[in-house]
Design an enzyme around this catalytic site. Sequence first.
Site, short mmCIF file in Angstrom:
data_model
loop_
_atom_site.label_atom_id
_atom_site.label_comp_id
_atom_site.label_asym_id
_atom_site.label_seq_id
_atom_site.Cartn_x
_atom_site.Cartn_y
_atom_site.Cartn_z
N THR A 89 -5.90 7.96 0.75
CA THR A 89 -4.94 8.77 0.10
C THR A 89 -3.67 8.12 -0.32
OG1 THR A 89 -4.02 11.14 -0.06
CG2 THR A 89 -4.22 9.94 1.99
N ARG A 90 -2.88 8.63 -1.40
CA ARG A 90 -1.71 8.10 -1.83
C ARG A 90 -0.78 9.26 -2.08
NH1 ARG A 90 -3.23 8.32 -7.34
NH2 ARG A 90 -0.88 8.54 -7.66
N HIS A 122 -2.32 18.75 1.25
CA HIS A 122 -1.90 20.21 1.16
C HIS A 122 -3.38 20.78 1.94
CE1 HIS A 122 1.61 19.53 -0.80
NE2 HIS A 122 0.69 18.75 -2.02
N HIS A 162 -6.87 19.74 0.91
CA HIS A 162 -7.20 18.44 1.45
C HIS A 162 -7.80 18.47 2.88
CE1 HIS A 162 -4.32 17.49 -1.68
NE2 HIS A 162 -4.99 16.77 -2.38
N ARG A 187 -13.40 12.26 -7.11
CA ARG A 187 -13.50 12.45 -8.36
C ARG A 187 -12.14 11.55 -9.01
NH1 ARG A 187 -11.39 15.23 -12.69
NH2 ARG A 187 -13.07 15.86 -14.36
N ARG A 234 35.64 -2.43 -17.08
CA ARG A 234 35.82 -3.94 -17.45
C ARG A 234 37.11 -4.21 -16.56
NH1 ARG A 234 33.85 -6.99 -21.11
NH2 ARG A 234 31.99 -6.05 -22.45
#
Length: 572
Positions: free
Chosen positions: A196-197, A201, A204, A290, A437
């Site tokens: 996983t990346r 939650h 999952h 998927r 400047r």
Amino acid sequence: SSLMQSNLAPIPELYVSYDSAQKLKVEAAELTSLDLTPRQICDLELLMNGGFNPLKGFLSEEDYNGVVDNMRLSDGTLWPMPITLDVSEKFAESIAVGQDIALRDQEGVILATMTVTDKWEPNKAHEAEKVFGADDLAHPAVNYLHNQAGKIYLGGPVTGIQQPVHYDFRARRDTPNELRAHFRKLGWRKVVAFQTRNPLHRAHQELTFRAAKEAQANLLIHPVVGMTKPGDVDHFTRVRCYEAVLDKYPSATTSMSLLNLAMRMAGPREAVWHGIIRKNHGCTHMIVDRDHAGPGKNSAGEDFYGPYDAQDLFREHQAEIGIEMVDFKHMVYVQERAQYEPADEIADKDDVTILNISGTELRRRLAEGLEIPEWFSFPEVVAELRKTKPPRSKQGFTVFFTGLSGSGKSTIANALMVKLMEMGGRPVTLLDGDIVRKNLSSELGFSKEHRDLNIRRIGYVASEITKNGGIAICAPIAPYTATRRAVREDIEQFGAFLEIHVATSLEECERRDRKGLYKLAREGKIKEFTGISDPYEEPKNPELRVETENVDVDNCAHQVILKLESMGLIAG
Ligand code: PPS
């Protein structure tokens, strides 16, 4: 359930023994050395610790051609991803085939040596087509290939001296052999890996636990902390989230380990690569999502890969990979039963209420500080995400005025600053052309190079302010579109960027001539004067364009305030 069981014997690493490493390190200091890029360091770490077993170094030309064209090394072994050492032409010219080079990290520590057996100029367009499916810069790895990677590839075997140093989450990082030993010790013979990346939650947690149960296996949460998709939640936040989720599994069923992989987002090929890497880490199963490792949309707005391409390619090769695919089950929350269920197993679909929050909706709720229900995520995870990404009205941002000299940028910027300070809540810094400047760019003149340097410095300071939650107001001329775009990119990593064109016409600026500079410019006494003897490229799509003729300053500043409100950057 499956019969696949893991052989947890150690796998080969490329490191020399501790004593040899001390000696080699001294010798390597004499070699021509290459400072590795962050991505190359990730690749080297997994080469050395066996994560990329059976590779023994960066790919030779022959292996590269086989991998690109047929996903196979020249000896026929399955390997889907080119692991190449890209260098500049200049560096390549200084190296002869047969020579040893030292590979250093970004601080100059020597991590390994490599015997250069191959040196060639790859056909990058071909690599992009074959490996990533299209030579399209919208693909992050194709963009990297063309715009960041060097022109020449070096190949050859690597001798490992030491692991790249990590200062974060050290106890959570494991080499393949450390994980194998861990599984041996726990008596885990079947392990399902979850790649996983993203933050995890409830859905999952449910699907991973279910996957492990179905395979009668234990579970390894194996998040990538090397390089992921640009724009992802940073790994520091994610790891804190994963640690919270880890507590939700029945104890002793689940482990977590961090993987320092540099992802390529190559969909199907990436899935196969992930499988080989997990096999090396002692896993027997892997959950394939998927659209696994999908890169998002291509430049025509379509998906690069079909939603099941990754699962199909993985299934085709799973025997050879030596790891079994577990389907990713789409879990949804059934309100009446107050539980998650696989979407395709709900018989009474029409009679129950199915709740779901999409990724986009979640990001919107986080950005606007709205409620995220407990059925969707764990309070600890939500709290971490909120800490890292406070609602937009508490984030930093940059307002970047651009326009001709004398257009009224500074005046409007000053009025805006005062209005924002009146509201309070965030520190405000004004980076006016003249102030900059004097303090940041006192040695610069008005050539294109110097103007660009000046604007990039302003952008850098504004990006730091934005990152730290402040408001930066910039008001230089900034005459070049490309430079303004570069500044936008620097800042948008951290917060919003509003480009505001102060669209006073040249005629009007010259008529006002508040500093008397236009007169001098017309007389040729000031060279390269914007609008007179130097270009000004008008912004095509600024967030806001303000007219100053017949409109007072207060009103102009108010227009900016309204724009900020409409973007959610200040509470309305
Ligand atoms: S730039 O192009 O964005 O780097 O310019 P900036 O830093 O905003 O500086 C513009 C101010 O410098 C004065 N000045 C000149 N402007 C344009 N061209 C030339 N050759 C030039 N020489 C001096 C001028 O006062 C600008 O101030 P503003 O506030 O824009 O009137």
